[in-house]
Design an enzyme around this catalytic site. Structure first.
Site, PDB file in Angstrom:
ATOM      1  N   LYS A 109     -13.293  -6.899  -8.476  1.00  0.00           N
ATOM      2  CA  LYS A 109     -13.878  -6.959  -7.134  1.00  0.00           C
ATOM      3  C   LYS A 109     -15.363  -7.306  -7.280  1.00  0.00           C
ATOM      4  O   LYS A 109     -16.136  -6.556  -7.885  1.00  0.00           O
ATOM      5  CB  LYS A 109     -13.700  -5.628  -6.412  1.00  0.00           C
ATOM      6  CG  LYS A 109     -12.241  -5.350  -6.047  1.00  0.00           C
ATOM      7  CD  LYS A 109     -12.118  -4.105  -5.193  1.00  0.00           C
ATOM      8  CE  LYS A 109     -10.811  -4.081  -4.422  1.00  0.00           C
ATOM      9  NZ  LYS A 109      -9.623  -3.788  -5.214  1.00  0.00           N
ATOM     10  N   LYS A 162       0.844  -1.188   0.000  1.00  0.00           N
ATOM     11  CA  LYS A 162       0.000   0.000   0.000  1.00  0.00           C
ATOM     12  C   LYS A 162       0.888   1.250   0.000  1.00  0.00           C
ATOM     13  O   LYS A 162       1.497   1.591   1.018  1.00  0.00           O
ATOM     14  CB  LYS A 162      -0.933  -0.013   1.218  1.00  0.00           C
ATOM     15  CG  LYS A 162      -2.010  -1.081   1.104  1.00  0.00           C
ATOM     16  CD  LYS A 162      -2.904  -0.816  -0.077  1.00  0.00           C
ATOM     17  CE  LYS A 162      -3.797  -1.984  -0.435  1.00  0.00           C
ATOM     18  NZ  LYS A 162      -4.581  -1.761  -1.649  1.00  0.00           N
TER      19      LYS A 162
HETATM   20 MG    MG Z   1      -6.076  -2.013  -5.533  1.00  0.00          MG
END
Ligand code: MG
Length: 366
Positions: free
Chosen positions: A265, A165
């Site tokens: 997703k 991240k």
């Molecule tokens: Mg991502």
């Protein structure tokens, strides 16, 4: 077969690491997930789950799941849950947009279809294309050295794919990427996911500074056009995530050659019916995917596993086992990670059995 009742349950999912942090200072400490139960007149019950990544990640939030369910659930009572395209068209007709709201109902109906036919969802989704589903581990954003240490820790647990991240300031992100790559083997996969956190000049600085590093660059900036500009000035393999919300986005991005991988997703695109359509389009276009969701517990993890199991290995770049990030079990029979992999259940439907004590009392009954 008819849908006779729909119930929703709210569950708090705490994290083993205590906090999950990503770009722009965003973080979540307890995930608010919604579990949906769809009952039928055949005595078959299906289950689905939707867990947005807080409210700052996508145009989705936990209260939105439940208020949207209150809106559409009464309008699908009486429908045949096995008619998945009919069901999806109805949900799209009665509530414009808000695909994540519809995802858990869609997934619960896939669970019902599997139980009604005696087949695991992965078989209904095309068949067993791979055995072991390779997982990535998301590495929460903290100081660079501590992130590299976490990469090493999860690598020792069997993971070989890591999603770092980034999306903080360019200078510290360059250090993060180099530090993480330094603790990996050449065969390991490293993705630097900026989660829309960089402006284009920051993205340019990072991709120039790490151009000699074996790293994928994911979703550097908020808009598709910004991402495409960075993609065109970098030779690094490129991943799009937040800006791919449906078939239209995907077709445009394929036509532009805008990425090498997408992150698919399931709840973001509206459930398994629409995720399968996008999965199959990606395969036809030669585009591998990470098969995952925004977040979730055991039921989301099982849903991911069935879509990933039915995806050819060369097109399944990675997948996610969200149920290993949290401390709470909400269903038995969900996949359990082994050596950085997971497998879907061979039992009918999703192959999970909810733990009713973990779900508590319904917060919505229609
Ligand atoms: Mg991502």
């Amino acid at each position: 077969m008819r849908i006779t009742a729909i119930k929703a349950y709210q569950v708090d999912l705490a994290l083993r690491e205590g906090r999950y942090s990503w770009s722009n200072g965003n973080y979540v400490e307890v995930f608010d997930t919604t579990v949906v139960e769809v009952q039928t007149d055949a005595g078959i019950t299906g289950w689905g789950e939707c867990c947005p990544l807080g409210s700052a990640y996508l145009p989705a939030y936990a209260l939105g799941v439940r208020s949207g369910l209150a809106e559409i659930a009464p309008k699908v009572i009486g429908m045949d849950p096995r008619d998945l395209m009919v069901l999806n068209r109805r949900m799209d007709a009665v509530l414009r947009g808000h695909p994540y709201v519809k995802a858990a109902i869609d997934v619960a109906c896939w669970d019902i279809l599997g139980k009604a036919t005696g087949l695991p969802c992965y078989q209904l989704l095309g068949g067993r294309e791979q055995d072991d589903i390779g997982l990535y581990r998301a590495i929460s954003q903290i100081e660079p050295d501590a992130m590299a240490a976490n990469v090493a820790t999860y690598r020792a647990q069997g993971y070989t794919k890591f999603q770092l991240k980034v999306g903080a300031d360019a200078d510290s992100d360059i250090v993060r990427i180099r530090a993480a790559r330094a603790v990996l083997q050449p065969s390991d996969v490293l993705v630097a996911d900026a989660n829309t956190g960089w402006t284009m000049h920051e993205a340019a600085r990072v991709v120039n500074a790490v151009r000699d590093v074996d790293v994928y660059i994911e979703q550097p900036s908020p808009t598709y056009e910004e991402c495409l500009a960075t993609r065109r000035r970098s030779s690094l393999p490129f991943v799009l995530d937040e800006v791919i919300g449906g078939v239209g986005d995907l077709m445009r991005a394929i036509a532009d050659g805008a990425m090498d991988i997408i992150n698919l997703k399931i709840s973001k695109v509206g459930g398994l019916t629409k995720a399968r359509q996008m999965r199959d389009l990606c395969i036809s276009a030669g585009l591998p995917m990470t098969i995952e969701d925004t977040w979730g517990g055991d039921i989301v993890t099982a849903t991911i596993a069935h879509l990933a199991q039915s995806t050819p290995a060369e097109f399944c770049f990675s997948a996610t086992d969200f149920n290993s990030y949290g401390t709470k079990d909400i269903a038995a029979g969900a996949p359990k990670r082994f050596n950085g992999n997971m497998r879907a259940s061979d039992a009918p439907g999703l192959g999970i059995t909810p733990i009713m004590e973990a779900l508590g009392r319904p917060v919505l009954e229609v």
